[in-house]
Enzyme design. Structure first.
Site, PDB file in Angstrom:
ATOM      1  N   ARG A  81      62.929  53.028  59.810  1.00  0.00           N
ATOM      2  CA  ARG A  81      62.108  53.582  58.730  1.00  0.00           C
ATOM      3  C   ARG A  81      60.985  52.614  58.387  1.00  0.00           C
ATOM      4  NH1 ARG A  81      65.581  54.875  53.594  1.00  0.00           N
ATOM      5  NH2 ARG A  81      66.399  56.560  54.881  1.00  0.00           N
ATOM      6  N   ARG A 150      62.540  49.888  47.325  1.00  0.00           N
ATOM      7  CA  ARG A 150      62.152  50.609  48.543  1.00  0.00           C
ATOM      8  C   ARG A 150      60.658  50.945  48.530  1.00  0.00           C
ATOM      9  NH1 ARG A 150      66.551  53.352  50.717  1.00  0.00           N
ATOM     10  NH2 ARG A 150      68.431  52.093  50.516  1.00  0.00           N
ATOM     11  N   LYS A 216      70.307  50.225  46.078  1.00  0.00           N
ATOM     12  CA  LYS A 216      68.887  50.522  46.328  1.00  0.00           C
ATOM     13  C   LYS A 216      68.133  50.753  45.020  1.00  0.00           C
ATOM     14  CE  LYS A 216      70.096  54.274  48.747  1.00  0.00           C
ATOM     15  NZ  LYS A 216      70.140  55.592  49.398  1.00  0.00           N
ATOM     16  N   LYS A 218      64.303  52.455  43.493  1.00  0.00           N
ATOM     17  CA  LYS A 218      63.142  53.258  43.915  1.00  0.00           C
ATOM     18  C   LYS A 218      62.109  53.403  42.805  1.00  0.00           C
ATOM     19  CE  LYS A 218      65.851  55.802  47.281  1.00  0.00           C
ATOM     20  NZ  LYS A 218      66.365  57.107  47.739  1.00  0.00           N
ATOM     21  N   CYS A 437      66.698  67.631  54.189  1.00  0.00           N
ATOM     22  CA  CYS A 437      66.942  66.272  54.681  1.00  0.00           C
ATOM     23  C   CYS A 437      67.283  66.325  56.171  1.00  0.00           C
ATOM     24  CB  CYS A 437      68.074  65.632  53.895  1.00  0.00           C
ATOM     25  SG  CYS A 437      69.678  66.291  54.364  1.00  0.00           S
ATOM     26  N   CYS A 443      72.391  61.868  60.959  1.00  0.00           N
ATOM     27  CA  CYS A 443      72.906  61.261  59.735  1.00  0.00           C
ATOM     28  C   CYS A 443      74.428  61.220  59.757  1.00  0.00           C
ATOM     29  CB  CYS A 443      72.427  62.027  58.512  1.00  0.00           C
ATOM     30  SG  CYS A 443      73.093  61.272  57.018  1.00  0.00           S
ATOM     31  N   CYS A 482      74.573  66.755  52.468  1.00  0.00           N
ATOM     32  CA  CYS A 482      75.667  66.165  51.682  1.00  0.00           C
ATOM     33  C   CYS A 482      75.119  65.903  50.279  1.00  0.00           C
ATOM     34  CB  CYS A 482      76.175  64.877  52.348  1.00  0.00           C
ATOM     35  SG  CYS A 482      75.224  63.396  51.947  1.00  0.00           S
ATOM     36  N   CYS A 486      69.052  63.513  49.540  1.00  0.00           N
ATOM     37  CA  CYS A 486      67.846  62.927  50.137  1.00  0.00           C
ATOM     38  C   CYS A 486      66.638  63.861  50.067  1.00  0.00           C
ATOM     39  CB  CYS A 486      68.123  62.511  51.573  1.00  0.00           C
ATOM     40  SG  CYS A 486      69.403  61.256  51.677  1.00  0.00           S
TER      41      CYS A 486
HETATM   42 FE1  SRM Z   1      68.536  59.158  51.736  1.00  0.00          FE
HETATM   43  C1  SRM Z   1      71.379  57.609  52.669  1.00  0.00           C
HETATM   44  C2  SRM Z   1      67.813  59.872  54.911  1.00  0.00           C
HETATM   45  C3  SRM Z   1      65.415  59.983  50.789  1.00  0.00           C
HETATM   46  C4  SRM Z   1      69.593  59.344  48.495  1.00  0.00           C
HETATM   47  N1  SRM Z   1      69.417  58.746  53.482  1.00  0.00           N
HETATM   48  C5  SRM Z   1      70.581  58.055  53.668  1.00  0.00           C
HETATM   49  C6  SRM Z   1      70.844  57.796  55.158  1.00  0.00           C
HETATM   50  C7  SRM Z   1      70.262  56.483  55.498  1.00  0.00           C
HETATM   51  C8  SRM Z   1      72.292  57.952  55.613  1.00  0.00           C
HETATM   52  C9  SRM Z   1      73.179  56.749  55.632  1.00  0.00           C
HETATM   53  O1  SRM Z   1      73.262  56.015  54.626  1.00  0.00           O
HETATM   54  O2  SRM Z   1      73.852  56.578  56.644  1.00  0.00           O
HETATM   55  C10 SRM Z   1      70.015  58.964  55.767  1.00  0.00           C
HETATM   56  C11 SRM Z   1      69.513  58.754  57.186  1.00  0.00           C
HETATM   57  C12 SRM Z   1      69.501  60.062  57.910  1.00  0.00           C
HETATM   58  C13 SRM Z   1      68.818  60.013  59.204  1.00  0.00           C
HETATM   59  O3  SRM Z   1      69.456  60.330  60.232  1.00  0.00           O
HETATM   60  O4  SRM Z   1      67.630  59.730  59.241  1.00  0.00           O
HETATM   61  C14 SRM Z   1      68.993  59.205  54.679  1.00  0.00           C
HETATM   62  N2  SRM Z   1      66.874  59.691  52.696  1.00  0.00           N
HETATM   63  C15 SRM Z   1      66.803  60.033  54.004  1.00  0.00           C
HETATM   64  C16 SRM Z   1      65.475  60.673  54.338  1.00  0.00           C
HETATM   65  C17 SRM Z   1      64.976  60.346  55.735  1.00  0.00           C
HETATM   66  C18 SRM Z   1      65.597  62.192  54.137  1.00  0.00           C
HETATM   67  C19 SRM Z   1      64.487  63.006  54.695  1.00  0.00           C
HETATM   68  O5  SRM Z   1      64.847  63.943  55.408  1.00  0.00           O
HETATM   69  O6  SRM Z   1      63.322  62.779  54.422  1.00  0.00           O
HETATM   70  C20 SRM Z   1      64.621  60.104  53.188  1.00  0.00           C
HETATM   71  C21 SRM Z   1      63.989  58.783  53.534  1.00  0.00           C
HETATM   72  C22 SRM Z   1      63.218  58.253  52.388  1.00  0.00           C
HETATM   73  C23 SRM Z   1      62.396  57.042  52.691  1.00  0.00           C
HETATM   74  O7  SRM Z   1      61.419  57.177  53.399  1.00  0.00           O
HETATM   75  O8  SRM Z   1      62.728  55.974  52.164  1.00  0.00           O
HETATM   76  C24 SRM Z   1      65.681  59.898  52.121  1.00  0.00           C
HETATM   77  N3  SRM Z   1      67.621  59.492  49.945  1.00  0.00           N
HETATM   78  C25 SRM Z   1      66.349  59.952  49.789  1.00  0.00           C
HETATM   79  C26 SRM Z   1      66.162  60.422  48.453  1.00  0.00           C
HETATM   80  C27 SRM Z   1      64.887  61.051  47.908  1.00  0.00           C
HETATM   81  C28 SRM Z   1      64.000  60.053  47.230  1.00  0.00           C
HETATM   82  O9  SRM Z   1      64.278  58.861  47.236  1.00  0.00           O
HETATM   83  O10 SRM Z   1      63.003  60.478  46.675  1.00  0.00           O
HETATM   84  C29 SRM Z   1      67.371  60.260  47.794  1.00  0.00           C
HETATM   85  C30 SRM Z   1      67.679  60.710  46.353  1.00  0.00           C
HETATM   86  C31 SRM Z   1      67.071  59.863  45.332  1.00  0.00           C
HETATM   87  C32 SRM Z   1      67.969  58.735  44.971  1.00  0.00           C
HETATM   88  O11 SRM Z   1      67.991  57.741  45.681  1.00  0.00           O
HETATM   89  O12 SRM Z   1      68.727  58.873  44.003  1.00  0.00           O
HETATM   90  C33 SRM Z   1      68.282  59.663  48.745  1.00  0.00           C
HETATM   91  N4  SRM Z   1      70.172  58.520  50.732  1.00  0.00           N
HETATM   92  C34 SRM Z   1      70.440  58.772  49.420  1.00  0.00           C
HETATM   93  C35 SRM Z   1      71.785  58.315  49.124  1.00  0.00           C
HETATM   94  C36 SRM Z   1      72.496  58.420  47.749  1.00  0.00           C
HETATM   95  C37 SRM Z   1      72.219  57.277  46.885  1.00  0.00           C
HETATM   96  C38 SRM Z   1      73.005  57.330  45.612  1.00  0.00           C
HETATM   97  O13 SRM Z   1      72.490  56.959  44.585  1.00  0.00           O
HETATM   98  O14 SRM Z   1      74.178  57.720  45.628  1.00  0.00           O
HETATM   99  C39 SRM Z   1      72.302  57.814  50.344  1.00  0.00           C
HETATM  100  C40 SRM Z   1      73.705  57.209  50.579  1.00  0.00           C
HETATM  101  C41 SRM Z   1      73.833  55.837  50.066  1.00  0.00           C
HETATM  102  O15 SRM Z   1      72.905  55.178  49.646  1.00  0.00           O
HETATM  103  O16 SRM Z   1      74.992  55.392  50.066  1.00  0.00           O
HETATM  104  C42 SRM Z   1      71.270  57.972  51.329  1.00  0.00           C
HETATM  105 FE1  SF4 Z   2      72.267  62.451  55.292  1.00  0.00          FE
HETATM  106 FE2  SF4 Z   2      73.245  63.400  53.054  1.00  0.00          FE
HETATM  107 FE3  SF4 Z   2      70.880  62.187  53.066  1.00  0.00          FE
HETATM  108 FE4  SF4 Z   2      71.103  64.531  54.140  1.00  0.00          FE
HETATM  109  S1  SF4 Z   2      71.451  64.087  51.982  1.00  0.00           S
HETATM  110  S2  SF4 Z   2      70.067  62.751  55.079  1.00  0.00           S
HETATM  111  S3  SF4 Z   2      73.120  64.502  54.983  1.00  0.00           S
HETATM  112  S4  SF4 Z   2      72.810  61.214  53.493  1.00  0.00           S
END
Ligand code: SRM
Ligand code: SF4
Length: 572
Positions: A81, A150, A216, A218, A437, A443, A482, A486
């Protein structure tokens, strides 16, 4: 520094805290792991550290069972990323991403919900070359993941480009100045010589300290009336206040976040609350002090409750504000009025200030690839070759070809037409307001499909829209594989969270401008039931809505669902 009235939760530190502590500022044994020739993977501990370098080890889940049968290790590969504040990429950088995706990745690029590029499918042996090429293009992947601040988001709104330009500068500065100071990234990936570490090096990570943050963090900056970056979903959101056409300052909002776990009411999405106003040149101090509050009082024992939103809810908004002002040594001013229209993108050509033009195009699921009969990736590559402005990735996984001169507009329009990229009107308002997502196959946390399935589901919902005269109605719809959220599912008028293959929880009632969370409407339902529910609700909306009423507001007024007034009553 620490306030005697406030405290961090007790309990044994989580294992991730140990990994960080033992890592010598994010180095761990990564250097050796990446060279180890037998496995394409790395150890769990090193994978935790990898995140701080902008990458995760994944495996291709489509191949998992087959490889297991053949007694092979999973098809390990890395996701990478990029850190790209405000989502601004130069055409040359676009071409580098495209080339790297072809050469080392899976031949596609993902435009993420936080305005950056992700590449999937990179093998361990190619990681260093990939990161070095990104570095040569003047981008990096530092802190794109991990327990640190981030990628900083900001509104790419081309309608107000003077303000955008200024806000973009602030997002860049925040992103750069809040980076970890460790040289681990430069040593591991860019061959910088390692400096022997000494105990005094605590001073070398002055803001984060050796344990970095509990989770993390943001930051996003929105420029009203567009809330496309979903400012209320950020740990720390800034809302630009424009007076007499000039950037006067920012309202400060804290404690938002989307993630939760199924069936665990101690976890919930939350919206950030506005606590005051600061001047532009105070924005860095505010961010730094908020981050140190989270560093000192965040939950280092339970990662599921470690985000800043839980710290704010546990300590109380007023106490966090008082602590912030005590650390700042000055008080925030009263928040200024603002108004958001929506949290989506506006499409097509618009003329910004000056004589520059901007073309916003819908990218389904944010996935740049060549499809049968639709050469999206090739078309964008051809545009990047002639474009003299920049590309702006939106927080809705879309793309703006920005700062196009009147001289270049014709050429770019011709390319957009030639590759079928221009006619966004062919898509329904629902599709244009959709986000999904990544989910399967990369993922590791996905419980169900999202990016690969939402377009198929929308095809079917469009039948209902057409029958009810709603084809052009903008209704936000988001799907995640899930509950991590995201694609910010909890801030879309129709939301789906994956529960199991083919099964989703369905959510309704979020505000069109991203200011109110949704609520669960149906649990664990499949496609048939989803279409049955929408087949009842959408015709009702078409007939009973008031003038200008959005779907998310309608379902609340019609008594279909109760409004979620705060994250703490999301599950009620
Ligand atoms: Fe996310 C984890 C993809 C934006 C909340 N996110 C992940 C992981 C890295 C899975 C992992 O931990 O093994 C995913 C990788 C999937 C893959 O195969 O690429 C993943 N997140 C993404 C992306 C690529 C989704 C997308 O389709 O665009 C986004 C990348 C953002 C970036 O460029 O930095 C992405 N993730 C978000 C957002 C939206 C935002 O930030 O505006 C959220 C919700 C906002 C927030 O953080 O509260 C988000 N991602 C999570 C979480 C839950 C965090 C939590 O508070 O519980 C995880 C899991 C974790 O951190 O344990 C996670
Ligand atoms: Fe993966 Fe869940 Fe984030 Fe979708 S919402 S990219 S399934 S961690």
């Amino acid at each position: 520094m620490a306030n005697t009235k406030l405290s961090a939760p007790g309990g044994n530190p989580s294992d991730v805290e140990r990994i960080k502590r033992e890592s010598n500022y994010l180095r761990g044994t990564l250097a050796a792991s990446m060279l180890e020739p037998i496995s394409a993977g790395i150890s769990d501990d090193d994978n935790r550290l990898m995140k701080f370098h902008g990458s995760y080890l994944q495996d291709d889940r489509d191949l998992r069972n087959e490889r297991q049968k053949q007694k092979l290790e999973p098809a390990y590969q890395f996701m990478l990323r990029v850190r790209m504040p405000g989502g601004v990429a130069q055409p040359g950088q676009w071409l580098v991403m495209d080339e790297l995706a072809q050469k080392y990745g899976n031949g596609t690029l993902k435009l993420t919900t936080r305005q950056t590029f992700q590449m999937h499918g990179i093998l361990k042996w190619n990681m260093k070359k990939t990161i070095q090429s990104i570095h040569q293009s003047l981008l990096d992947t530092i802190a794109a993941c991990g327990d640190v601040n981030r990628n900083v988001m900001c509104n790419p709104n081309p309608y107000q480009s003077d303000i955008h330009a200024e806000v973009y500068e602030w997002s860049k500065r925040l992103s750069n100045d809040l980076l970890p100071r460790t040289r681990a990234y430069h040593e591991l990936w860019l061959d910088e010589e390692m400096v022997a570490s000494t105990p005094e090096q605590d001073a070398y990570e002055p803001m984060y300290g050796p344990l970095y943050l509990p989770r993390k963090f943001k930051i996003g900056i929105a420029v009203p009336p567009s809330n496309d970056i979903d400012v209320f979903s950020q740990d720390l959101g800034f809302i630009a206040i424009v007076e007499d056409g000039k950037l006067a300052g920012f309202n400060v909002a804290i404690g938002g976040g989307m993630g939760m776990s199924h069936g665990d009411k101690e976890t919930y999405p939350q919206v950030a609350k506005v606590i005051g106003y600061c001047k532009p040149d105070q924005i860095y101090d505010v961010a730094e002090k908020i981050i140190t509050i989270q560093r000192d009082y965040g939950n280092r024992s339970q990662r599921k409750n470690a985000r800043f939103k839980y710290t704010v809810d546990r300590l109380g908004l007023d106490n966090v504000k008082a602590e912030l002002e005590s650390r700042l040594g000055w008080s925030l001013e009263t928040a200024k009025p603002y108004h958001f229209n929506d949290n989506g993108d506006r499409y097509g050509w618009v003329q910004g200030v000056g004589d520059k033009w901007h073309f916003t195009m819908f990218i389904q699921g944010g996935r740049i690839a060549d499809y049968d009969g639709f050469q999206l990736m090739t078309g964008l590559r051809e545009i990047a070759k002639v474009h003299t402005g920049d590309f702006r990735l939106t927080a809705n996984q879309n793309l703006i070809v920005a700062d196009v001169t009147p001289q270049k507009k014709e050429e770019i329009t011709e390319l957009l037409g030639r590759y079928g990229l221009i006619d966004v009107q062919q898509y329904s308002g629902l599709r244009r307001s959709s986000m999904a997502c990544v989910a399967l196959p990369t993922c590791g946390l996905a419980m169900a499909e999202a990016e690969r399935y939402l377009p198929v589901l929308i095809d079917k919902i469009e039948g209902i829209l057409d029958e009810n005269g709603l084809r052009n109605e903008e209704i936000t719809i988001r799907m995640t594989g899930c509950p991590n959220g995201c694609a910010r599912h909890a801030l879309s008028e129709i939301g789906f969270i994956g529960k199991a293959p083919g099964k989703y929880n369905m959510y309704l009632g979020a505000a069109f401008d991203g200011s109110r969370l949704s609520k669960m409407y149906r649990e664990n339902i499949g496609e048939e039931e989803i279409l049955r529910e929408l087949g009842t609700l959408l015709p009702r909306y078409a007939k009973e809505r008031e003038s200008g009423e959005h779907f998310g507001d309608f379902v609340i007024r019609a008594g279909v669902i109760a409004a979620t007034t705060d994250g703490t009553n999301f599950h009620d």
